[in-house]
Design an enzyme around this catalytic site. Structure first.
Site, short mmCIF file in Angstrom:
data_model
loop_
_atom_site.label_atom_id
_atom_site.label_comp_id
_atom_site.label_asym_id
_atom_site.label_seq_id
_atom_site.Cartn_x
_atom_site.Cartn_y
_atom_site.Cartn_z
CD GLU A 55 -5.59 1.58 -3.13
OE1 GLU A 55 -6.76 1.70 -2.74
OE2 GLU A 55 -4.62 1.60 -2.35
CG HIS A 80 -2.00 1.03 1.14
ND1 HIS A 80 -1.76 2.37 1.33
CD2 HIS A 80 -3.32 0.92 0.83
CE1 HIS A 80 -2.89 3.03 1.15
NE2 HIS A 80 -3.85 2.18 0.85
#
Ligand code: PGA
Length: 239
Positions: A158, A86
């Site tokens: 993302e 992430h």
């Protein structure tokens, strides 16, 4: 049906988690909805019947690593998915692509499904380098992985500039990036790939996002901590 992954980050108190679980319990049997709560709440989600994931995992096996959660530990409490790479972890905890690759290998060894996050910064997009950056991240994260293992990894596209900002790419830009990722996986591994989109997904933009036909689901941060909004999103992704 789209796969919906909630990444609750470091939000929600113990009491708020109880309320969240209670309100969401009517959809707990839906195996397309997966929650990644703060690790202290994992047990509560697992015992309430939710498919539960982890937001991060240690690159070390197990042992004297204060503050770390090993893959063996998360497996022992019933976690079946784990987010890796992430952008917040890359930035705040200096996770390198080699670390991400190590985590993916450890997870696959224990049969936990990795959700690999990839995405470009605003500057990289403005310079026209978004695709190169994203494909480079995938290449590094998949180093030494056989096609059989690559097949088991989910990828969340993302864009860093879309996370928590309320700003999202156009549908065409998302579709285009997802096509490039899928093409890359076919060309290099002969694997079709399951690709999620993440970054400011909310109840207001979900209908429009659902018009993109090549994404397989969403990784949802902020909106997965607001139970009513999250329920509405789940509802709108039914078909
Ligand atoms: P956001 O976060 O939905 O709050 O933008 C997404 C994520 O960080 O996975």
């Amino acid at each position: 049906m789209k796969l919906i992954v909630g990444n609750q980050k470091s939000y929600l108190s113990s009491t708020e988690i109880d309320i969240f679980i209670e309100k969401l319990s009517n959809i707990q049997r839906k195996d397309n909805v997966l929650i990644c709560p703060s690790s202290i709440y994992i047990d509560r989600f697992v015992s309430s019947g939710f498919v539960t994931g982890c937001q991060n995992v240690s690159k070390y096996k197990s042992g004297a690593y204060t503050g770390e959660l090993s893959v063996e530990q998360i497996k022992s409490v019933g976690v079946s998915f784990a987010i890796v790479g992430h952008s917040e972890v890359r930035k705040n905890f200096n996770e390198s692509i080699i670390d991400t690759n190590t985590k993916i290998i450890r997870l696959l060894d224990e049969e936990i499904v990795p959700i690999l996050c990839v995405g470009e910064s605003k500057e990289e997009r403005d310079e026209g380098r978004a695709k190169d950056i994203v494909l480079e991240q995938i290449e590094g994260a998949f180093e030494d992985l056989s096609p059989d293992l690559v097949k088991k990894v989910l990828i969340a596209y993302e864009p860093i500039w879309a996370i928590g900002t309320g700003e999202i790419p156009t549908n065409d830009d998302i579709q285009d990036m997802v096509s490039s990722i899928k093409e890359y996986l076919i060309d290099n591994y002969d694997v079709s790939g399951i690709i999620l989109y993440g970054g400011s997904v909310n109840n207001e933009n979900i209908d429009e996002l659902n018009e993109i036909d090549n994404i397989d689901g969403y990784l949802i941060g902020g909106a997965s901590t607001k139970v009513y909004e999250f329920l509405q999103i789940i509802d709108k992704c039914e078909n």
